[in-house]
Design a protein around this motif. Sequence first.
Motif, PDB file in Angstrom:
ATOM      1  N   ARG A   1      14.287  23.032  25.346  1.00 43.59           N
ATOM      2  CA  ARG A   1      14.391  22.056  24.252  1.00 43.59           C
ATOM      3  C   ARG A   1      15.683  22.317  23.491  1.00 43.59           C
ATOM      4  O   ARG A   1      16.066  23.461  23.270  1.00 43.59           O
ATOM      5  N   ARG A   2      16.326  21.263  23.085  1.00 45.96           N
ATOM      6  CA  ARG A   2      17.533  21.403  22.286  1.00 45.96           C
ATOM      7  C   ARG A   2      17.158  21.976  20.921  1.00 45.96           C
ATOM      8  O   ARG A   2      16.030  21.853  20.465  1.00 45.96           O
ATOM      9  N   GLN A   3      18.135  22.598  20.261  1.00 45.64           N
ATOM     10  CA  GLN A   3      17.863  23.197  18.963  1.00 45.64           C
ATOM     11  C   GLN A   3      17.355  22.158  17.971  1.00 45.64           C
ATOM     12  O   GLN A   3      16.467  22.430  17.163  1.00 45.64           O
ATOM     13  N   GLU A   4      17.875  20.941  18.041  1.00 45.09           N
ATOM     14  CA  GLU A   4      17.428  19.888  17.131  1.00 45.09           C
ATOM     15  C   GLU A   4      15.949  19.558  17.346  1.00 45.09           C
ATOM     16  O   GLU A   4      15.213  19.262  16.400  1.00 45.09           O
ATOM     17  N   GLU A   5      15.497  19.622  18.585  1.00 44.26           N
ATOM     18  CA  GLU A   5      14.094  19.357  18.878  1.00 44.26           C
ATOM     19  C   GLU A   5      13.200  20.483  18.373  1.00 44.26           C
ATOM     20  O   GLU A   5      12.081  20.242  17.903  1.00 44.26           O
ATOM     21  N   ILE A   6      13.708  21.706  18.447  1.00 48.13           N
ATOM     22  CA  ILE A   6      12.954  22.837  17.891  1.00 48.13           C
ATOM     23  C   ILE A   6      12.793  22.656  16.384  1.00 48.13           C
ATOM     24  O   ILE A   6      11.719  22.892  15.824  1.00 48.13           O
ATOM     25  N   HIS A   7      13.868  22.227  15.721  1.00 52.53           N
ATOM     26  CA  HIS A   7      13.792  21.948  14.281  1.00 52.53           C
ATOM     27  C   HIS A   7      12.683  20.938  13.989  1.00 52.53           C
ATOM     28  O   HIS A   7      11.867  21.132  13.074  1.00 52.53           O
ATOM     29  N   GLU A   8      12.636  19.874  14.772  1.00 55.52           N
ATOM     30  CA  GLU A   8      11.659  18.810  14.525  1.00 55.52           C
ATOM     31  C   GLU A   8      10.234  19.282  14.791  1.00 55.52           C
ATOM     32  O   GLU A   8       9.300  18.907  14.077  1.00 55.52           O
ATOM     33  N   LEU A   9      10.065  20.104  15.799  1.00 59.45           N
ATOM     34  CA  LEU A   9       8.734  20.656  16.077  1.00 59.45           C
ATOM     35  C   LEU A   9       8.260  21.524  14.914  1.00 59.45           C
ATOM     36  O   LEU A   9       7.118  21.409  14.454  1.00 59.45           O
ATOM     37  N   LEU A  10       9.125  22.405  14.440  1.00 61.19           N
ATOM     38  CA  LEU A  10       8.765  23.279  13.323  1.00 61.19           C
ATOM     39  C   LEU A  10       8.369  22.448  12.106  1.00 61.19           C
ATOM     40  O   LEU A  10       7.373  22.737  11.429  1.00 61.19           O
ATOM     41  N   LEU A  11       9.154  21.419  11.828  1.00 64.39           N
ATOM     42  CA  LEU A  11       8.875  20.574  10.675  1.00 64.39           C
ATOM     43  C   LEU A  11       7.544  19.837  10.837  1.00 64.39           C
ATOM     44  O   LEU A  11       6.738  19.780   9.894  1.00 64.39           O
ATOM     45  N   ALA A  12       7.296  19.285  12.010  1.00 68.35           N
ATOM     46  CA  ALA A  12       6.064  18.524  12.225  1.00 68.35           C
ATOM     47  C   ALA A  12       4.833  19.407  12.081  1.00 68.35           C
ATOM     48  O   ALA A  12       3.834  19.011  11.468  1.00 68.35           O
ATOM     49  N   PHE A  13       4.875  20.597  12.629  1.00 73.95           N
ATOM     50  CA  PHE A  13       3.744  21.512  12.502  1.00 73.95           C
ATOM     51  C   PHE A  13       3.515  21.885  11.039  1.00 73.95           C
ATOM     52  O   PHE A  13       2.386  21.913  10.552  1.00 73.95           O
TER      53      PHE A  13
END
Length: 417
Positions: free
Chosen positions: A169-181
Amino acid sequence: MTNSLLRGPSGSLASSASSPSTSGRYPAVITRARATPRGLGVSGPAALLACNVACSGRPAARRVASVVTRSIADGHDAERLKDCDVLQLETFLQAIRERNQGPSQAPGEVFLVGTGPGDPGLLTLRAAQLMATADVVLYDRLVSDEILQLVGPSARMVYVGKTAGYHTRRQEEIHELLLAFAEAGALVVRLKGGDPYVFGRGGEEVGYLAAHGIRVHCVPGITAAAGICAELGIPLTHRGVATSARFLTGHSREGGEEALDEAVALAADPHTTLIVYMGLSNLAKLASQLVGAGLDPATPAVAVERGTTPGRRVVYGSVAELHELAGRAGLRTPTLIMIGEVVALSHGWQGWAAAGRPLEWNEASSYPALKLSLQLDMGAVGGKVGAAGVEGEGKKRARRGAGSRSGEEQAGLVGAA
């Protein structure tokens, strides 16, 4: 190639094809979504998983049986070996939202947790506590299977590992996952090898989440330089030999090559210990630059693959010859490189030299077996220690509106190094 299907609530399919990875711990997985996230009937982190790498980190079926006993602690569900699928994730998120409903509903918190260089005995107590009480755990490639055993059985695990040339996963997608959780109210633990703030991109994740109103805490880990040097008996600094230590990344982001070249040139100091992270693929260029900048070609150096773990491999040599020796030995990532006169102070270097300078010399410190079970109530920072179960930030938050978890989920540190 093996194919697997991920079916969304609407009956749509997302197909994933996997093949053995030549550089990572697990097979590389590439997902081809046959529908948009809305077509799959999922949103937020579930949609990210569906459209990117829904089952990344999951070993091929033929390997599962041999991996389960090493990767999963007693009480874990083998079906969630490394990652949860879209449906499990969406169900889990809904349960978290329902658990946290109420007048005082607030977003969850994120903990960036350093897991050290690989040996579970080098974890901090706070890291073990948070791993045992987390709702969801996002973890990197460098987090060892032995450390993952300490994750609580009820936690959902999401693999977000990266290796050279391949990112699940791209770093931006990791950011979005963390935020959503976190926005769902979950206690989120982001596991990183080493220390989150030493070439771990922890600062980027903190900045993104803080900008969206999420509280983030960082739990430091023993960085690879400290852990591996200690294991090999190499002092980072030594009076009369090395007055400073410099940490350097062996590769740069796109467009940053010139700045990295300048940093390498400045590191060519005979009184500085140079530790290079992620530098194996560029070792020949690095050595050439250092020698060109004035470093003695005979300067002692060592390359260590998977330091502090049972898979450790060590190659000693001069800075000028280390690339050729590491290539002959077939070292692979993750490999840490240390360059400086302090390398020659270690028992390993001396034993290697006395043995006729063989290609590999894996002698290192041997720690006693880790047999430790702790239940401490540390209270607030600076409080007194009492004899009670470990209950801190994560435990208290996880109990909000849902009652206490079972006793077996109390945070303790039990393992074997």
